[in-house]
Motif scaffolding. Structure first.
Motif, PDB file in Angstrom:
ATOM      1  N   HIS A  80      10.453   3.898   2.063  1.00 18.68           N
ATOM      2  CA  HIS A  80       9.841   4.572   0.921  1.00 18.68           C
ATOM      3  C   HIS A  80      10.497   4.211  -0.411  1.00 18.68           C
ATOM      4  N   ARG A  83       8.706   2.686  -3.851  1.00 22.87           N
ATOM      5  CA  ARG A  83       7.864   3.488  -4.721  1.00 22.87           C
ATOM      6  C   ARG A  83       8.691   4.393  -5.632  1.00 22.87           C
ATOM      7  N   ASP A 251       3.860   9.091  10.552  1.00 23.40           N
ATOM      8  CA  ASP A 251       2.989   7.988  10.969  1.00 23.40           C
ATOM      9  C   ASP A 251       3.513   7.276  12.207  1.00 23.40           C
ATOM     10  N   ASP A 279       2.248   8.220   4.923  1.00 20.81           N
ATOM     11  CA  ASP A 279       1.543   7.035   4.414  1.00 20.81           C
ATOM     12  C   ASP A 279       2.538   5.883   4.250  1.00 20.81           C
ATOM     13  N   GLN A 280       3.270   5.617   5.318  1.00 18.69           N
ATOM     14  CA  GLN A 280       4.339   4.614   5.312  1.00 18.69           C
ATOM     15  C   GLN A 280       3.751   3.215   5.490  1.00 18.69           C
ATOM     16  N   ALA A 281       3.504   2.529   4.386  1.00 20.62           N
ATOM     17  CA  ALA A 281       2.909   1.190   4.439  1.00 20.62           C
ATOM     18  C   ALA A 281       3.839   0.234   5.185  1.00 20.62           C
ATOM     19  N   PRO A 282       3.230  -0.715   5.950  1.00 26.69           N
ATOM     20  CA  PRO A 282       1.794  -0.949   6.121  1.00 26.69           C
ATOM     21  C   PRO A 282       1.225  -0.291   7.363  1.00 26.69           C
ATOM     22  N   GLU A 285      -2.643   1.413   7.793  1.00 26.94           N
ATOM     23  CA  GLU A 285      -3.779   0.491   7.756  1.00 26.94           C
ATOM     24  C   GLU A 285      -3.664  -0.601   8.807  1.00 26.94           C
ATOM     25  N   SER A 286      -2.522  -0.683   9.496  1.00 24.09           N
ATOM     26  CA  SER A 286      -2.349  -1.668  10.559  1.00 24.09           C
ATOM     27  C   SER A 286      -2.876  -1.150  11.890  1.00 24.09           C
ATOM     28  N   ARG A 336      -8.776   8.013   6.094  1.00 18.68           N
ATOM     29  CA  ARG A 336      -9.206   6.691   6.557  1.00 18.68           C
ATOM     30  C   ARG A 336     -10.189   6.883   7.708  1.00 18.68           C
TER      31      ARG A 336
END
Length: 348
Positions: A80, A83, A251, A279-282, A285-286, A336
């Protein structure tokens, strides 16, 4: 032959003002009366001539360095961090401040923190931001109070330092509200076994949402490790109680919930809705389908801390010890593809 360097008098002549006015505008001197039209003319003249104020000379005159320090306790080694740092850097840039960063040890030592704060003090930092990962209440290092200070992710025992925290509880409650609105009544919670403030806040938010909807939580709360393996085991246990949705502490646990659903022959979201947190990218969305989750306001916390600190430095806040409630920033829901109405409505 070298080209002549423009000075403050050149800017003043081009803008049609005095050198003192140029100094006030470009150094953002507080409590001066310069109209916005005049200030814009000075900035335009300075840009045209390529003039920049000599910050070193200004610092010697005013004892101000225009530098603030950010001491992070483990944050710079977490996913994190970017950000928080980006929010702090961009807000610092907007205020013509330089941000210096020191990352503390993975297992902080109070004496080490004081030593690193001293490094900022030795370099004449105008103020210091202290950012933590897990501690909602801290005993502030003594030398932190030698300059204006702000806290990220924590508040001090005396309540004397401006602080900003994420609204973990409100974010978790919003997940339950959303799932209820989609028709879910059997909502499981894969909780973390870690004894940290986020664990308590997210569990309480889940309980708030379930109580508000008049829903039972019997058999629908299972603790596990805050990683994919813990999420897998917690979700398998929850599935024995036939939830139509599983809300995971983070997540990474949601990633384990996906595997547990697959092992039980369940499709996400048609058979089981899954929601995470962080909401720990990525990661969100993976996953397939992409994970609905709650975002922590890292960018906003970094920016808020710099703004609060800059206000303190400029004297627009009361910097004396006071009973201060921390600023609590919203954790927004990021929708999502992992949530759908249940196949059939299930009684609570």
């Amino acid at each position: 032959m070298s080209e002549k360097t423009s000075g403050i008098r050149d800017v003043a002549a081009l803008a049609g003002v005095s050198p003192t006015t140029v100094s006030h505008v470009l150094n953002q001197t507080p409590h001066t009366r310069v109209s916005e039209e005049t200030a814009a003319r000075v900035r335009a003249a300075a840009e045209e001539l390529g003039y920049r104020p000599n910050r070193l000379a200004r610092g010697l005159r005013t004892q101000a360095s225009d530098m603030i320090g950010l001491l992070t306790e483990e944050i710079a080694t977490t996913p994190h961090a970017g950000r928080i740092i980006l929010g702090a850097q961009e807000e610092a840039s907007r205020r013509n401040l330089t941000l210096a960063i020191i990352n503390s040890e993975l297992h902080p030592d109070p004496e080490m923190d004081e030593s690193q704060i001293q490094a900022f003090l030795d370099r004449q930092a105008d103020g210091i931001i202290y950012a933590t990962v897990y501690h909602d209440v801290i005993e502030a290092p003594e030398n932190l109070l030698m300059r204006p200070a702000a806290l990220i992710g924590a508040r001090d025992t005396a309540g004397s330092i401006p602080a900003v925290l994420p609204d973990e509880r409100g974010g978790a409650a919003s997940v339950v509200d959303m799932l209820v609105a989609r028709g879910h009544r059997r909502i499981g919670f894969a909780a973390s076994a870690d004894d940290v403030p986020a664990t308590r806040g997210r569990l309480q938010g889940y309980l708030d949402g379930m109580a508000r909807a008049g829903l039972s939580t019997d058999g629908l709360i299972v603790e596990g490790g805050s990683d994919a393996r813990g999420g897998y085991r917690a979700t398998l246990a929850l599935l024995e109680h036939e939830p139509t949705a599983v809300f995971c502490y983070n997540d990474r646990m949601a990633m384990g919930a996906y595997r547990a659903a697959a092992d039980r022959g369940l499709q996400i979201p048609s058979d089981l809705s899954v929601v995470g947190f962080d909401d720990q990218a990525p990661l969100p969305e993976s996953l397939f389908p992409a994970l609905t989750t709650v975002a922590l306001p890292h960018y906003e916390m970094g920016a808020w801390a710099v703004a609060a600190l800059a206000d303190l430095i400029q004297g627009t806040r009361d910097g004396q010890p006071r009973a201060a409630d921390p600023e609590v920033l919203e954790c927004p829901l990021v929708e999502r593809d992992s949530v759908a109405p249940p196949r059939r409505r299930v009684a609570a």
